[in-house]
Scaffold this motif. Structure first.
Motif, short mmCIF file in Angstrom:
data_model
loop_
_atom_site.label_atom_id
_atom_site.label_comp_id
_atom_site.label_asym_id
_atom_site.label_seq_id
_atom_site.Cartn_x
_atom_site.Cartn_y
_atom_site.Cartn_z
N LEU A 75 -2.54 27.58 -9.06
CA LEU A 75 -1.25 27.36 -9.73
C LEU A 75 -0.05 27.80 -8.91
O LEU A 75 1.07 27.81 -9.43
CB LEU A 75 -1.23 28.11 -11.07
CG LEU A 75 -2.37 27.83 -12.04
CD1 LEU A 75 -2.12 28.55 -13.36
CD2 LEU A 75 -2.58 26.35 -12.26
N GLU A 76 -0.24 28.14 -7.63
CA GLU A 76 0.88 28.65 -6.85
C GLU A 76 2.07 27.68 -6.83
O GLU A 76 3.22 28.10 -6.86
CB GLU A 76 0.45 28.96 -5.41
CG GLU A 76 1.58 29.59 -4.64
CD GLU A 76 1.22 29.91 -3.20
OE1 GLU A 76 1.79 30.89 -2.69
OE2 GLU A 76 0.39 29.22 -2.61
N GLY A 77 1.82 26.40 -6.82
CA GLY A 77 2.89 25.42 -6.77
C GLY A 77 3.41 24.98 -8.13
O GLY A 77 4.27 24.12 -8.22
N GLY A 114 5.77 33.61 -11.00
CA GLY A 114 7.02 33.36 -11.71
C GLY A 114 6.83 33.21 -13.21
O GLY A 114 6.07 33.96 -13.83
N ILE A 115 7.48 32.23 -13.77
CA ILE A 115 7.43 32.01 -15.22
C ILE A 115 6.03 31.63 -15.69
O ILE A 115 5.65 31.94 -16.82
CB ILE A 115 8.48 30.94 -15.65
CG1 ILE A 115 8.63 30.91 -17.16
CG2 ILE A 115 8.12 29.57 -15.11
CD1 ILE A 115 9.23 32.15 -17.76
N SER A 130 4.14 33.65 -18.57
CA SER A 130 3.62 32.98 -19.75
C SER A 130 2.16 33.34 -20.01
O SER A 130 1.76 33.56 -21.16
CB SER A 130 3.74 31.45 -19.60
OG SER A 130 5.09 31.07 -19.53
N LEU A 131 1.36 33.40 -18.95
CA LEU A 131 -0.05 33.77 -19.11
C LEU A 131 -0.20 35.24 -19.51
O LEU A 131 -1.10 35.59 -20.29
CB LEU A 131 -0.83 33.47 -17.84
CG LEU A 131 -0.92 31.98 -17.46
CD1 LEU A 131 -1.67 31.82 -16.15
CD2 LEU A 131 -1.55 31.17 -18.57
N GLU A 132 0.69 36.08 -19.00
CA GLU A 132 0.65 37.50 -19.37
C GLU A 132 0.99 37.71 -20.85
O GLU A 132 0.26 38.39 -21.56
CB GLU A 132 1.63 38.31 -18.51
CG GLU A 132 1.18 38.49 -17.09
CD GLU A 132 2.24 39.15 -16.22
OE1 GLU A 132 1.85 39.74 -15.20
OE2 GLU A 132 3.46 39.06 -16.53
N VAL A 133 2.08 37.11 -21.32
CA VAL A 133 2.53 37.37 -22.70
C VAL A 133 1.61 36.73 -23.73
O VAL A 133 1.55 37.20 -24.87
CB VAL A 133 4.00 36.95 -22.95
CG1 VAL A 133 4.94 37.71 -22.06
CG2 VAL A 133 4.19 35.46 -22.82
#
Length: 108
Positions: free
Chosen positions: A47-49, A82-83, A87-90
């Protein structure tokens, strides 16, 4: 959305570039399905890009995980940033998606 593919031994890596949302989720699902036809031991979504991922995109990641596991392969997401990382964290999904181990207590 652009998706690159690299097959290395038993590992297939799909690299996602752009935004993963309702408009592009079908493309990711198609690529995952296509990769599974070759019966990899492991499928990695890089997902880096990826610059954006909404709730529909997160759903695609979870559905991809399930499809890969049903096919008998390991699944893992790598290099969110980034975002997308936030998003995956929250949502509490970062550890589930970045580990190819089964979570304690079974599947989410």
């Amino acid at each position: 959305m652009r998706i690159g593919r690299l097959d290395d031994g038993g590992v297939t890596r799909l690299t996602l570039h752009g935004e993963l949302d309702l408009d592009t989720g079908d493309l990711v699902e198609e690529q995952v399905t296509g990769a599974l036809r070759d019966r990899p031991e492991s499928l990695v979504l890089d997902l880096e890009g990826l610059t954006f991922c909404d709730s529909a995109g997160i759903d695609v990641l979870l559905l991809s995980r399930e499809a890969v596991r049903r096919a008998g392969a390991r699944f893992r997401v790598t290099r969110p940033r980034g975002i997308v990382l936030r998003s995956l964290e929250v949502t509490g999904l970062l550890e589930i998606l970045t580990s190819d181990r089964e979570p304690a207590g079974g599947r989410p």
